[in-house]
Design a protein around this motif. Structure first.
Motif, PDB file in Angstrom:
ATOM      1  N   SER A   1      -9.366   6.671  -5.961  1.00 43.65           N
ATOM      2  CA  SER A   1      -8.592   5.481  -6.165  1.00 43.65           C
ATOM      3  C   SER A   1      -8.656   4.490  -5.588  1.00 43.65           C
ATOM      4  O   SER A   1      -9.919   4.463  -4.380  1.00 43.65           O
ATOM      5  CB  SER A   1      -7.020   5.877  -5.858  1.00 43.65           C
ATOM      6  OG  SER A   1      -6.971   6.315  -4.558  1.00 43.65           O
ATOM      7  N   SER A   2      -8.430   3.221  -5.851  1.00 46.86           N
ATOM      8  CA  SER A   2      -8.708   1.741  -5.232  1.00 46.86           C
ATOM      9  C   SER A   2      -7.381   1.244  -5.499  1.00 46.86           C
ATOM     10  O   SER A   2      -6.377   1.371  -6.466  1.00 46.86           O
ATOM     11  CB  SER A   2     -10.176   1.063  -5.624  1.00 46.86           C
ATOM     12  OG  SER A   2      -9.880   0.893  -7.107  1.00 46.86           O
ATOM     13  N   THR A   3      -7.190   0.007  -4.806  1.00 43.14           N
ATOM     14  CA  THR A   3      -6.060  -0.872  -4.933  1.00 43.14           C
ATOM     15  C   THR A   3      -6.635  -2.320  -5.378  1.00 43.14           C
ATOM     16  O   THR A   3      -7.467  -2.687  -5.084  1.00 43.14           O
ATOM     17  CB  THR A   3      -5.389  -0.825  -3.866  1.00 43.14           C
ATOM     18  OG1 THR A   3      -5.835  -1.228  -2.698  1.00 43.14           O
ATOM     19  CG2 THR A   3      -4.520   0.552  -3.494  1.00 43.14           C
ATOM     20  N   TYR A   4      -5.771  -2.941  -5.804  1.00 47.28           N
ATOM     21  CA  TYR A   4      -5.776  -4.482  -6.267  1.00 47.28           C
ATOM     22  C   TYR A   4      -4.560  -5.171  -5.637  1.00 47.28           C
ATOM     23  O   TYR A   4      -3.362  -4.811  -5.996  1.00 47.28           O
ATOM     24  CB  TYR A   4      -6.106  -4.762  -7.532  1.00 47.28           C
ATOM     25  CG  TYR A   4      -6.573  -6.066  -7.640  1.00 47.28           C
ATOM     26  CD1 TYR A   4      -8.141  -6.336  -7.854  1.00 47.28           C
ATOM     27  CD2 TYR A   4      -5.876  -7.145  -8.217  1.00 47.28           C
ATOM     28  CE1 TYR A   4      -8.444  -7.523  -8.233  1.00 47.28           C
ATOM     29  CE2 TYR A   4      -6.188  -8.343  -8.449  1.00 47.28           C
ATOM     30  CZ  TYR A   4      -7.760  -8.642  -8.386  1.00 47.28           C
ATOM     31  OH  TYR A   4      -7.911  -9.890  -8.813  1.00 47.28           O
ATOM     32  N   THR A   5      -4.849  -6.061  -4.616  1.00 45.78           N
ATOM     33  CA  THR A   5      -3.274  -6.810  -4.085  1.00 45.78           C
ATOM     34  C   THR A   5      -2.920  -7.909  -4.868  1.00 45.78           C
ATOM     35  O   THR A   5      -3.652  -8.454  -5.565  1.00 45.78           O
ATOM     36  CB  THR A   5      -3.697  -7.026  -2.617  1.00 45.78           C
ATOM     37  OG1 THR A   5      -4.830  -8.052  -2.534  1.00 45.78           O
ATOM     38  CG2 THR A   5      -4.327  -5.974  -1.734  1.00 45.78           C
TER      39      THR A   5
END
Length: 433
Positions: free
Chosen positions: A268-272
């Protein structure tokens, strides 16, 4: 004597029936630079004819046994493609082959990274003709991939491996039709399936809005599972694959915060920077709230950049600063001491030439299951500290019995998790919606 003759007849008949099968060719042991080769197969019996067409002409052949034919060439075998044909009285067999040779593969620069769906191009410094190749890792074994092309000095693979991390790689290859195979070192490659989110549009959304997410490593080749997406920790209602690197997600209940995307490899990865706008303002009578336009306006000439409007059931009209409203020409509108009669009012902001999200006022009063007094008429038993009225949505959540001792009215009623009402005889609860 009769028994011996009968046994011989059976043996001769069996040999004859076996010999009547057409020849088959399994593979050929042929090396670049050699003048000899061995054809491996079966049913090379009776009169046998062998023909080979290719860069190096054949001079002679010898049938060693029903499974092996030795072949001699006029000049050392050259790289390339050859066509082998074997004929007997019972049929023929054909094999296209390339002589075996050591395949040298140029290595990769240090820290080369590759992810699922990427194309890995191998440059070879030698030519051996047509061959099949399988990517291998000294850490994970066979790397999930497939060869999409192979040419004179190049081989291309599409990767969909879950072999995360640093790997020493090699290619197991086998020339076409050859009995031989070998390994060619490739060097170190880092497999990184971490999704990369390059853009999110829009970054401000409500429940039910569709958000487009672009990037890479979202979808894993040969794996139909869609990525999981959440907004501020709340899972999206729906995820739709538009293309390998484009997704559309429908925002669920939502919350402001990071967008989390997890692919089928559980990486997974995130985008703020995501902002969730809850346009249903669930408040108590007498509350003060602020509404902010999701658009930023620019004042032009003689007008304002922002015009807040209200729809009280008769259509939208411009607001003026006064008893309840302040900041009607600002990006943020303040509504103070809101009376319950404002239930269902809708607010929006005209920002230059576009309208903001529409916000709706709802009054929600929840019965406190921790209350010691279970009478509807007791104000301290309600979350708003007031008894619900005709403009209030009532929620009773929990295994509690609420007593109604006098006629009451509310806008709506929701009973959950074992909640119930005890209405005295002759008393009525009127629910408007």
């Amino acid at each position: 004597m009769k028994k011996i003759i009968f046994f011989l007849c059976i043996v001769i008949s069996s040999i004859k029936s076996l010999a009547q099968f057409p020849p088959t060719i399994n593979c050929i042991n042929a090396n670049v630079g050699s003048t000899q080769a061995s054809i491996i197969g079966s049913n090379f019996t009776g009169p046998v004819s062998v023909f080979i067409m290719g860069p190096s002409p054949m001079t002679s052949y010898s049938v060693m046994n029903p499974n092996v034919i030795e072949v001699n060439f006029a000049i050392p075998l050259q790289p390339g493609s050859y066509v082998l044909q074997v004929y007997t009285n019972y049929g023929q067999a054909k094999l296209v082959f390339s002589p075996f040779a050591t395949l040298a593969v140029n290595g990769f620069p240090l820290n080369t990274k590759i992810g699922p769906g990427d194309t890995l191009t191998l440059s070879t410094s030698s030519f051996i003709g047509n061959y099949s190749g399988t990517l291998m890792s000294k850490t994970c074994g066979t790397v999930s991939s497939y060869m999409i092309s192979q040419s004179l000095n190049q081989a291309k693979f599409v990767i969909f491996s879950d072999c995360q991390g640093d790997n020493q790689m090699y290619m197991h290859y086998q020339p076409e039709g050859s009995c031989q195979s070998a390994d060619a070192d490739i060097g170190g490659i880092t497999f990184d399936a971490t999704p990369v989110i390059s853009s999110v549009d829009p970054l401000t959304a409500r429940k039910g809005d569709t958000v487009t997410i672009k990037g890479k490593y979202f979808n894993i080749p040969n794996n139909p599972a869609l990525p999981e997406i959440s907004f501020g920790g709340v899972k999206a209602d729906t995820v739709i694959k538009v293309a390998n690197n484009i997704l559309k997600a429908v925002v669920g209940a939502g919350a402001s915060g990071d967008i989390l995307l997890k692919n089928a490899l559980n990486v997974s990865s995130t985008y703020t920077g995501f902002t969730f706008v809850d346009t249903a303002k669930k408040i108590c009578p007498g509350s003060t709230i602020t509404l902010t336009s999701n658009w930023e306006g620019i004042a032009i000439c003689c007008g304002y950049a922002y015009y807040w409007q209200v729809d009280d059931g008769t259509g939208f009209k411009d607001l003026s600063d006064g008893l309840y409203y302040s900041g009607v020409h600002q990006r943020t509108l303040t509504i103070s001491n809101i009376p319950s009669s404002f239930a269902g009012y809708k607010y929006r902001c005209l920002t230059n030439v576009v309208y903001s999200f529409t916000h709706t006022i709802n009054f929600v009063n929840t019965f406190l299951t921790t209350a010691t007094n279970h009478n509807w008429e007791n104000a301290t038993s309600w979350s708003c500290g007031t008894v619900p009225d005709a403009y209030t949505d009532v929620v009773i959540d929990g295994p509690v019995v609420v007593n109604i001792n006098s006629n009451k009215v509310c806008r709506s009623l929701t009973l959950k998790n074992g909640a119930s009402l005890n209405v005295l005889p002759g008393v009525h609860l009127t629910i408007l919606y």
